[in-house]
Each structure stands twice: as C-alpha cells, then as structure tokens.
Motif scaffolding. Sequence first.
Motif, mmCIF file in Angstrom:
data_model
loop_
_atom_site.group_PDB
_atom_site.id
_atom_site.type_symbol
_atom_site.label_atom_id
_atom_site.label_comp_id
_atom_site.label_asym_id
_atom_site.label_seq_id
_atom_site.Cartn_x
_atom_site.Cartn_y
_atom_site.Cartn_z
ATOM 1 N N ILE B 110 -4.785 -1.904 1.840
ATOM 2 C CA ILE B 110 -4.367 -0.543 1.514
ATOM 3 C C ILE B 110 -5.162 0.346 2.456
ATOM 4 C CG2 ILE B 110 -4.396 1.274 -0.235
ATOM 5 C CD1 ILE B 110 -4.554 -1.055 -2.351
ATOM 6 N N VAL B 129 -0.096 -3.281 2.390
ATOM 7 C CA VAL B 129 0.566 -3.305 1.083
ATOM 8 C C VAL B 129 0.981 -1.883 0.738
ATOM 9 C CG1 VAL B 129 0.179 -3.701 -1.368
ATOM 10 C CG2 VAL B 129 -0.822 -5.249 0.328
ATOM 11 N N ALA B 130 0.141 -0.929 1.081
ATOM 12 C CA ALA B 130 0.425 0.476 0.810
ATOM 13 C C ALA B 130 -0.382 1.340 1.778
ATOM 14 C CB ALA B 130 0.041 0.827 -0.631
ATOM 15 N N PRO B 142 5.095 1.089 2.350
ATOM 16 C CA PRO B 142 5.211 2.042 1.238
ATOM 17 C C PRO B 142 4.105 3.097 1.348
ATOM 18 C CG PRO B 142 5.138 -0.251 0.450
ATOM 19 C CD PRO B 142 4.825 -0.288 1.908
ATOM 20 N N GLY B 151 0.973 4.983 -8.443
ATOM 21 C CA GLY B 151 1.983 4.385 -7.564
ATOM 22 C C GLY B 151 1.464 3.119 -6.891
ATOM 23 N N VAL B 152 0.229 3.172 -6.399
ATOM 24 C CA VAL B 152 -0.357 2.003 -5.725
ATOM 25 C C VAL B 152 -0.597 0.869 -6.730
ATOM 26 C CG1 VAL B 152 -2.350 1.150 -4.425
ATOM 27 C CG2 VAL B 152 -1.360 3.383 -3.877
ATOM 28 N N GLY B 154 1.143 0.254 -9.274
ATOM 29 C CA GLY B 154 2.466 -0.332 -9.508
ATOM 30 C C GLY B 154 2.823 -1.362 -8.438
ATOM 31 N N VAL B 155 2.528 -1.030 -7.178
ATOM 32 C CA VAL B 155 2.811 -1.974 -6.086
ATOM 33 C C VAL B 155 1.953 -3.241 -6.225
ATOM 34 C CG1 VAL B 155 2.581 -2.357 -3.599
ATOM 35 C CG2 VAL B 155 3.553 -0.214 -4.444
ATOM 36 N N LEU B 156 0.667 -3.050 -6.540
ATOM 37 C CA LEU B 156 -0.217 -4.215 -6.695
ATOM 38 C C LEU B 156 0.259 -5.099 -7.843
ATOM 39 C CD1 LEU B 156 -3.808 -2.719 -6.226
ATOM 40 C CD2 LEU B 156 -2.369 -3.869 -4.530
ATOM 41 N N LYS B 158 3.282 -5.389 -9.062
ATOM 42 C CA LYS B 158 4.539 -6.061 -8.720
ATOM 43 C C LYS B 158 4.298 -7.199 -7.726
ATOM 44 C CE LYS B 158 9.174 -4.698 -7.257
ATOM 45 N NZ LYS B 158 9.888 -3.600 -6.611
ATOM 46 N N ARG B 159 3.453 -6.953 -6.723
ATOM 47 C CA ARG B 159 3.299 -7.966 -5.672
ATOM 48 C C ARG B 159 2.291 -9.056 -6.005
ATOM 49 N NH1 ARG B 159 3.209 -6.289 0.457
ATOM 50 N NH2 ARG B 159 2.539 -8.467 0.462
#
Lengths: 217, 217
Positions: B110, B129-130, B142, B151-152, B154-156, B158-159
Amino acid sequence: MPPIISIVGKSNVGKTTFLVKLLPELKKRGYRVATVKHDVHGFEMDRPGKDSWRHAQAGSDVVVVSSPEKLAMIRPTDHDWTLPEIGHLIGDSVDIIITEGFKREEAPKIEIHRKEVSSELLCTARELVALVTDEQLGIAAPQFGLDDAAGVAGVLEKRFLAGARTESEVTLVTDGKPIALAPFVRDAIVGTLVGLLSTLKGMGSLRTIDLRIKREG
Amino acid sequence: MPPIISIVGKSNVGKTTFLVKLLPELKKRGYRVATVKHDVHGFEMDRPGKDSWRHAQAGSDVVVVSSPEKLAMIRPTDHDWTLPEIGHLIGDSVDIIITEGFKREEAPKIEIHRKEVSSELLCTARELVALVTDEQLGIAAPQFGLDDAAGVAGVLEKRFLAGARTESEVTLVTDGKPIALAPFVRDAIVGTLVGLLSTLKGMGSLRTIDLRIKREG
C-alpha cells in the motif's frame, strides 16, 4: 528447549544484582543466555509518541520493531505466561534461560539470601541448585557468597551445560500447549520427517527443523 | 504464516498516520493484526536502570519481560530481518501482518502518496494493493483518499482475509531459513505427522502443531 533456571528471593534481596554478575561469567564461558524478568506489576517498554507506541494504542495485537541491530516484539496477553510457554517462544537460539522471579514454578532454583532481609529461605534444599547467601546455613545445598558468580556459573555449567547432547531434541507444541513425547514417538517423528525432507534438494545435513501445521476445515 | 502487506511511501508522507487509521478498521471487522515497524536507525525500547535494561547491558542474548498483561522480547541481531523471518517469529497468532517500511521486499504494498511530498510513486501499479493519495493518478491500481482507511480495509479483507482456508497450512523452517514446499511434500508431512500424533491420548482434533527438531552428533 534450553534448560531454565530461576533466580528467586525476597523483594530487594539482590536478584538482579546477582544476575548481572552471573551473565558475564556464562558469556565468557561461551554460552548464549536468555534472561527473563517476571514483572507482576506490568511494565511500559515503549514511549508515548513513538510509532510503535502509536501502533499498540491503535489496537495492534503484536508490535514488532525491527532494526539491523535489534528486534523487539511486544504482545498483549490474557494470562501470565508459564516458563514452558516462554521457553518455547525463546527457542533454541540460546543455551540456557535464566529467569528472575517465577518462584512458584517448577524450574531448578538459585535463591539469593541476605540475613538482614529475611530469617528463612523460600526454597527447600531439594529445589536449590545453589544458595547465594551472606551467612552459612545448615542445609544440604551448594552455598556461595554474594559475589561468587563464578562459583554459581561453574555449578550451572556442570549440571546443565557441559557435554554435548547425544540425541536429537524434539519439542512439540499442539494448540499452544507443550507436549511430552515418549522416546519411541520422538524417534518415529524424527526418523519420518528427516527421511521425507532428505529427499528434497540441499537438505543433506540439517541441524534444526521447525515445522508448523495449521489445520482447517 | 499470515499474509504480510507493507505500507510504503517517502519519509514523512504519513505512513504511521494511515496505519493507525487502518488498524481499528481491521479490528472492528474481527481480525487480529500484527504491525511491524522497520527502523533502520536502531531504537531504544528499554530504559536505563530498569532491570531488563541491566540484563541487556550485562550481555543477555535475549531479554524477555513477562507480566500478566503483556510480554516483551528484545534480541540483538547481526542482520536486518527479512519479512519471512519476522512472519515466522510472529506466527499464526494473528490473521494479517501490516508493516511500515520494507519497501525493497516482495510483499504486496500500500503506497501513501501526497503531491506536496513527491511527484512520483515508489511502486509500480503491479505491486500495489492500494494507492492512498491526495491526487488522482493515471495508474491501474485501486486509489483511496488519505482518510479512507475503511476502503483500504475492504480491499485487504477481500484479497487476503475473506473466506476460510480450505487446506492445512504448513510452514517449514530449516536451519533458520523458511523453505517452500511442493503440495505433495506438504501433504505427506501433514498426513504422516497427524497420523503419528493421533495415536497419542487426547490428540483427536488438533488445530495447530508446532514441531522443533534439533539434531546432534
């Protein structure tokens, strides 16, 4: 796991003072030593405002600070760790673990005694590897003066450190609890795992093997 | 070993500031998080005069301070630890490890970017990743505002975090070096060891197995 020896004694009798004399005696004999301080009152090792302190304040479960010279790890816990748990955490990077405190645990003990602090001992002769004292007492344990760190180091070396180990050492921890292994189970595990791994490239002469399995589903 | 994600960015861009926003977002989703600070300049976590400081000064190779609320371990090192080494030390007590720094290592990243600090990024879009930024950039990663920790997170999630793992996880370290295992070797090790241990009393439903073998002679 390395041998664990506890330095015990009444408050202010001089446990840390003796430990810092004992450490150089063990180091100059070539041993790697871990020390453990039992702090029942809690402690602060970090400083307000530092990044690592900010991590912990924000809810980090384990904070590690890594530099080329030193590595520190701080973790909150919900219980007072036992000596086997601490020994497992430290692992085989050292030859011996010396603790300050932990008088209620079963490790062999060195008691520090001064007549002006107390008239009686905390330990029985049976528990004592050595008694460090400013008065000769009539008990069947090796006794040393308050400055005789070399004498105590000699006893530790003879009883816990001298002589190479002649068989593989296996430590097994399942679901966080150390498990004692019968010799035939230990031998079966070592034989099987070393056999499996020796089929992999470059695995001819392994000294240590650390394996962690996490099962799901 | 838990997934390791690195927060990187130029000096003073706000890495710690963003990390302490991200931590509560991960915690409130129920994850256990370790954080790692890379401190190339060295650090002092201990205070002169404290018992643990006296242990280190006297030559202790590993200093542990244990209290009912917190456990700290400090060890001198002769090299800058890699992320796999640090991940192995932390182990599976957490779900994810977030580092500050370590921009040269291969972990997913990140990047924190502010236009007044730099005109270019440290990372390529492929590594990211972001991207946390105060200006929209034309790259295929993203992008989130400086305050968008949710928001970040959420990405972590999900991935790296969502969905239970479907197979056993095996970490093998030999002579201090983490070893990658082919699936069939991993399965052979798990099958053999679980089989051996399941013959012992009370070993029906183990979740984790830690095994350490030290070979001698």
